[in-house]
Design an enzyme around this catalytic site. Structure first.
Site, PDB file in Angstrom:
ATOM      1  N   CYS A  55       0.846  -1.201   0.000  1.00 11.98           N
ATOM      2  CA  CYS A  55       0.000   0.000   0.000  1.00 11.98           C
ATOM      3  C   CYS A  55       0.884   1.254   0.000  1.00 11.98           C
ATOM      4  CB  CYS A  55      -0.991  -0.035   1.157  1.00 11.98           C
ATOM      5  SG  CYS A  55      -2.358   1.158   0.961  1.00 11.98           S
ATOM      6  N   HIS A  95      -3.546  -5.516   0.372  1.00 11.63           N
ATOM      7  CA  HIS A  95      -3.032  -5.798   1.714  1.00 11.63           C
ATOM      8  C   HIS A  95      -3.017  -7.307   1.990  1.00 11.63           C
ATOM      9  CE1 HIS A  95      -2.749  -1.755   3.553  1.00 11.63           C
ATOM     10  NE2 HIS A  95      -3.723  -1.436   2.703  1.00 11.63           N
ATOM     11  N   GLU A 140      -1.519  -8.716   4.339  1.00 10.19           N
ATOM     12  CA  GLU A 140      -1.434  -8.903   5.795  1.00 10.19           C
ATOM     13  C   GLU A 140      -2.781  -8.746   6.487  1.00 10.19           C
ATOM     14  OE1 GLU A 140      -1.174  -4.396   5.537  1.00 10.19           O
ATOM     15  OE2 GLU A 140      -0.954  -6.158   4.242  1.00 10.19           O
TER      16      GLU A 140
END
Length: 240
Positions: free
Chosen positions: A96, A185, A187
């Site tokens: 990001c 993302h 994660e």
């Protein structure tokens, strides 16, 4: 085995942090790393940047800041990242804000996404260059968690597009032999994604977006997470 360096460039929403912890913890959980495997540098708070070649890999987190604000710590980190890419000092993955910062440091252009905000669990497709990529090989389509308003609008010279979505043509870029950027993302869990949608609900409604619909669409994105795990595994094994 050498540790993984996490460059943390911001912090999450208070209500999300209370339930899920902060950015560095998400990367550790998603990548299967323990606290002993990782060194965290809060570059947004002025932590010094160590030598990249001390680490098996470097991960750069997202942020609520904008690359176009050109904050001093951000510009300094962009220069450090560019030098690390150019010298192939360690495998790098920016996520990001980290993805955008890598592109900016290498001469690309980051700005407000002309297609508008993207948020929620979205379907992404890989580009032809993904076929021979060590992270994306064997993946055609996948779901991923997304939340961003700025994007890499012009990639740096020589960058390869690896994945795209309907609202962002540069969802994944390869910047060099040992450097990647993900606008999405890997994660994020589905719970974290839902926390962001709830935290932005009033703003989204003001933009004509239905938060309830986004929450219904919100779900796991295991393929995206596997890309992060693959990056860390290949880095630690010395294969990239």
């Amino acid at each position: 085995m050498r540790r993984v360096l996490v460059l943390q460039t911001g912090t999450t929403l208070p209500q999300v942090a209370a339930r899920h912890g902060d950015f560095a913890a998400w990367f550790m959980r998603a990548a299967g790393l323990s606290r002993h495997d990782v060194e965290v540098a809060r570059v947004d708070r002025g932590d010094p940047l160590p030598a990249a070649n001390r680490f098996s890999a470097v991960l750069v987190t997202g942020s609520a800041s904008m690359v176009t604000e050109r904050e001093g710590w951000s510009e300094h980190t962009a220069e450090w990242l560019a030098a690390a890419v150019q010298t192939a000092a360690a495998p790098l993955l920016g996520v990001c804000y980290g993805h955008q910062l890598l592109a900016h440091g290498l001469g690309g252009r980051v700005d407000w996404n002309p297609r508008g905000r993207q948020i929620g669990t979205k379907r992404l497709a890989t580009a032809p260059a993904a076929t021979g990529d060590p992270l994306f090989s064997g993946i055609a389509e996948f779901r991923a968690q997304t939340t961003h308003q700025q994007s890499v609008v012009v990639p740096p010279s020589g960058a390869q597009v690896l994945a795209h979505s309907s609202l962002d043509p540069h969802q994944a870029l390869r910047f060099g032999p040992r450097a990647w950027g993900f606008q999405f993302h890997p994660e994020f869990s589905a719970g974290i994604m839902a926390g962001y949608i709830r935290g932005r609900a009033d703003r989204l409604a003001g933009e004509g977006v239905d938060p309830a619909l986004l929450l219904r669409e919100c779900g796991p994105a295991p393929r995206a997470r596997s890309l992060l795990r693959r990056f860390v595994r290949l880095s630690r094994e010395g294969q990239i």
